[in-house]
Scaffold this motif. Structure first.
Motif: not given
Length: 261
Positions: A182-198
């Motif tokens: 389970s711990a790896v999920l937060d690490q993975f999600k951190d990759q997307f902290n500044s992405v703006e969707f379009r």
């Protein structure tokens, strides 16, 4: 610790942000090279021609519901590049009356490597039966020697990063919890902290060797080395409860014909 007895490895190169309301219910910095024409290795041109519709220049394929285009190859490490093997769409039902198309999906597979790694496992299977055999999809996901990529192109312009990540999390949590990862999920999600969707934004997840590489619009934002996570992520589209059944069906037909060809 991972299921292989090793601590999962995770690297990030820049914060990222991403969007897609879709998945629920269902090192160095580098840029991928997307090419529209390339040798097809063991995935034949006739199989690829059945995917979606042709682009105006005839050098790619178009997902018909969203009109998003997919190049014929995706280049990471494999030579020749991985070939387009499936096209589909992730849709959500709105108020029970209208399908909202969240993103288009393309799956790329190193056809030659897939045939080498998997054909012997299914040599007694008929092509039509093999196309629907979950064991084939499971073997593809598990094969480290076969480079494969899921490419998402956002078609719903109002999609928010939190919607995309929440949907991913809903699908990933049960499998990761069962695997004790389970711990790896937060690490993975951190990759997307500044992405703006379009609308039109591209997100790719590539399984290459023992790594899962995430890119947004061609730029690498992280790599996870955790077999349980890679399996859980690819199962969102290729597992028994796929969020995009037409993508899985498309891949089943292409891959089974390639393995039996």
């Amino acid at each position: 610790r991972s299921g292989l007895g090793m601590s999962p490895s995770f690297t990030t190169h820049a914060p990222l942000g991403v969007g897609a309301l879709l998945l629920a219910g269902p090192e160095a910095r580098n840029t991928h090279k997307v090419a529209f024409a390339s040798p097809f290795a063991s995935i034949s041109a006739s199989l690829i021609s059945r995917l979606g519709t042709a682009t105006s220049d005839g050098k790619g394929r178009r997902e018909p519901h969203t009109q998003m285009e997919f190049p014929l190859t995706f280049c990471m490490n494999s030579k020749p590049c991985s070939q387009l093997a499936a096209i589909g769409v992730r849709s959500k039902r709105l108020l029970g009356i209208k399908n909202l198309h969240i993103y288009a999906v393309g799956v790329y597979v190193d056809g030659a490597a897939a045939k080498k790694a998997l054909a012997h496992q299914f040599k007694s299977s008929e092509t039509e039966d093999l196309a629907k055999n979950q064991a084939m999809f499971d073997s593809l996901i598990a094969a480290d020697s076969v480079e494969k990529t899921v490419r998402l192109v956002i078609s719903f312009g109002s999609l928010k990063r939190t919607q995309f990540l929440d949907a991913l999390e809903e699908r990933l949590v049960p499998a990761l919890k069962e695997a004790g990862e389970s711990a790896v999920l937060d690490q993975f999600k951190d990759q997307f902290n500044s992405v703006e969707f379009r609308r039109g934004m591209e997100i790719t997840f590539t399984s290459v060797g023992n790594k899962l590489v995430t890119k947004v619009d061609g730029e690498s934002y992280g790599a996870v080395t955790n077999p349980a996570f890679t399996s859980a992520l690819f199962n969102i589209w290729l597992g028994p409860d796929s969020v995009s059944p037409d993508t899985k069906e498309s891949l089943g037909k292409t891959l089974s014909a390639t393995l039996k060809g």
